[in-house]
Design a protein around this motif. Sequence first.
Motif, PDB file in Angstrom:
ATOM      1  N   ILE A 116       0.854  -1.177   0.000  1.00 31.20           N
ATOM      2  CA  ILE A 116       0.000   0.000   0.000  1.00 31.20           C
ATOM      3  C   ILE A 116       0.897   1.237   0.000  1.00 31.20           C
ATOM      4  N   TRP A 117       0.760   2.021  -1.072  1.00 24.67           N
ATOM      5  CA  TRP A 117       1.560   3.237  -1.237  1.00 24.67           C
ATOM      6  C   TRP A 117       1.274   4.214  -0.095  1.00 24.67           C
ATOM      7  N   GLY A 118       2.334   4.818   0.423  1.00 25.26           N
ATOM      8  CA  GLY A 118       2.195   5.785   1.501  1.00 25.26           C
ATOM      9  C   GLY A 118       2.023   5.164   2.867  1.00 25.26           C
ATOM     10  N   PHE A 119       1.967   3.838   2.909  1.00 21.25           N
ATOM     11  CA  PHE A 119       1.888   3.096   4.174  1.00 21.25           C
ATOM     12  C   PHE A 119       3.031   2.087   4.230  1.00 21.25           C
ATOM     13  N   GLU A 120       3.143   1.281   3.193  1.00 21.28           N
ATOM     14  CA  GLU A 120       4.242   0.315   3.091  1.00 21.28           C
ATOM     15  C   GLU A 120       5.320   0.783   2.119  1.00 21.28           C
ATOM     16  N   THR A 121       5.112   1.942   1.512  1.00 19.48           N
ATOM     17  CA  THR A 121       6.142   2.583   0.692  1.00 19.48           C
ATOM     18  C   THR A 121       6.297   4.023   1.175  1.00 19.48           C
ATOM     19  N   ASN A 122       7.314   4.684   0.702  1.00 16.06           N
ATOM     20  CA  ASN A 122       7.560   6.079   1.070  1.00 16.06           C
ATOM     21  C   ASN A 122       6.951   7.022   0.030  1.00 16.06           C
ATOM     22  N   PHE A 123       7.111   8.317   0.249  1.00 12.40           N
ATOM     23  CA  PHE A 123       6.746   9.375  -0.700  1.00 12.40           C
ATOM     24  C   PHE A 123       5.241   9.403  -0.979  1.00 12.40           C
ATOM     25  N   GLY A 124       4.436   9.343   0.107  1.00 12.45           N
ATOM     26  CA  GLY A 124       2.984   9.289  -0.003  1.00 12.45           C
ATOM     27  C   GLY A 124       2.339  10.633  -0.309  1.00 12.45           C
TER      28      GLY A 124
END
Length: 445
Positions: A167-175
Motif C-alpha cells: 500500500i503506497w504511503g503506508f508500506e512505501t515512502n513518498f505518499g
Amino acid sequence: MKEILDAIQSQDSTAADFAALSLPESYRAITVHKDEAEMFAGLESRDKDPRESLHLDEVPVPELGPGEALVAVMASSVNYNSVWTSIFEPVSTFSFLERYGKLSELTKRHDLPYHVIGSDLAGVVLRTGPGVNAWNPGDEVVAHCLSVELESSDGHNDTMLDPEQRIWGFETNFGGLAEIALVKSNQLMPKPRHLSWEEAAAPGLVNSTAYRQLVSRNGAGMKQGDNVLIWGASGGLGSYATQFALAGGANPICVVSSPEKADICRAMGAEAVIDRNADGYKFWKDERTQDPKEWKRFGKRIREYTGGEDIDIVFEHPGRETFGASVYVTRKGGTITTCASTSGYMHEYDNRYLWMSLKRIIGSHFANYREAWEANRLIAKGKIHPTLSKTYTLEETGQAAHDVHRNAHQGKVGVLALAPREGLGVRDQDMREQHIDAINRFRNV
C-alpha cells in the motif's frame, strides 16, 4: 512551488508548459521519524496522539524511476492507515520500508529515516519516467494506493495477490500527504471533472476498498435484493459501502453510533438504521467473554428491518468488537467480508455458527487496479459521491489524524496540500450542479 501552482491554476497551461517547469529540490511533507518509533511505548492505543508523532518537514524530491510519475498534490485525505502509521501500530512502518529497500537498487530510495505518509491524492502530473506512455505532464489525476511489482505470476489474475503487493504511503515512502508525491504510473486514474481537488482526493482508498469487499467477485459479489449489514455505515469505509448497496439494489442495514450518524445514512437513502449506542448493545461481558444473548437481541432487531430475513452479507471492518455478532447474524450460506479490524485484530467467534451453517469469511484488502478504476469511474459518472465532511490544511494533519483516531469525524476528512483553499479544480460545473446536494451531504451535517 509557486510556479507549479500558477501553472495548475492557469487555464492556458499546456503539457509542454508543465514539462518545462523546473522541479524544486525539496517539498513540504507530513512525516513520521524513525528515531521516534518507540515514543508511545507502554501506552494504550487510545492514549497515543498523532499530533505528537506527525511532523511537517521539508524533504528532498525523490529520484524518478522507470514506470513512475511525480505528481503535484493539490489535496489528500486521512485514512486509518495514516493513524496506524502515526501511532506505530501494529508495527512501525519503518519495517515495511526497510524490507522494500532490500528489493532492488531503485527501492533503496524508500528506506529513509523519515516516512512521507498518505495513501490518497488528487493533483497534476509533473514528470513521468521511462516507459510511461499513458500519462503526460499536466494531466489531472487521482491515485489509488496499490503498489505492485508484477514480476511473479501470482499476481497476474489478481494483482492483490502479487507477493510484492504494498500500500503506497503506508508500506512505501513518498505518499500523498505532501506537496509532491511519487507513484507508479499504473496507480493513476482520471480526476472526476465535477469535483474539487479535496473532494476528488477523498474517495480513493476507501471507495476502492468498499468496491472490492462488497461488489467485486473477489469480495462478496453483492446482488440485487441482498440484505447487507454495514458496520460504521456513516464512516470512511461504511459510507461508500452504503452507497454501493443502495446503487446496486441491495438493502443496507446501517449500524451507527449516534443520532447524527443515523441521519447521514438516511440522507444517503438508507431506511434501516440501527443506533447501537441508543439500543445499548454490549457484545462483550468483559475483555475475554462475549455475550451470545446480545448477538441474538441484535439479530432480532435486524429482522425487524428485513421482514424476518437474516443477513446475506456482512461488511465487517471494526473487527474484534463486532466479529462474533457478525458471524452469528449472517444467514445460512451467507458471507462475512472483513478488512481493517480497527477495534482489534484478534477476532473471536463461535465456529458452530460458521461451520454448521455453511457461512463464509472472506478476507478483503484494498483493490486491484481494475477494481479501483471501476470504483473511480462510478465517482466520475456521479453514481457514487464523495463523503467529505471537513478539510484541514497540511499543517493541521496531526489534528485530522487525531480526529479519525478518536472517531470524532463523519465520512472522510480531507487535507489541502498545494491547493490554497477549498472549492478549486472543478472543470464540469453543469454536472456538479446536478449532484451538488449529494456532494455536500456530509458537510451539511
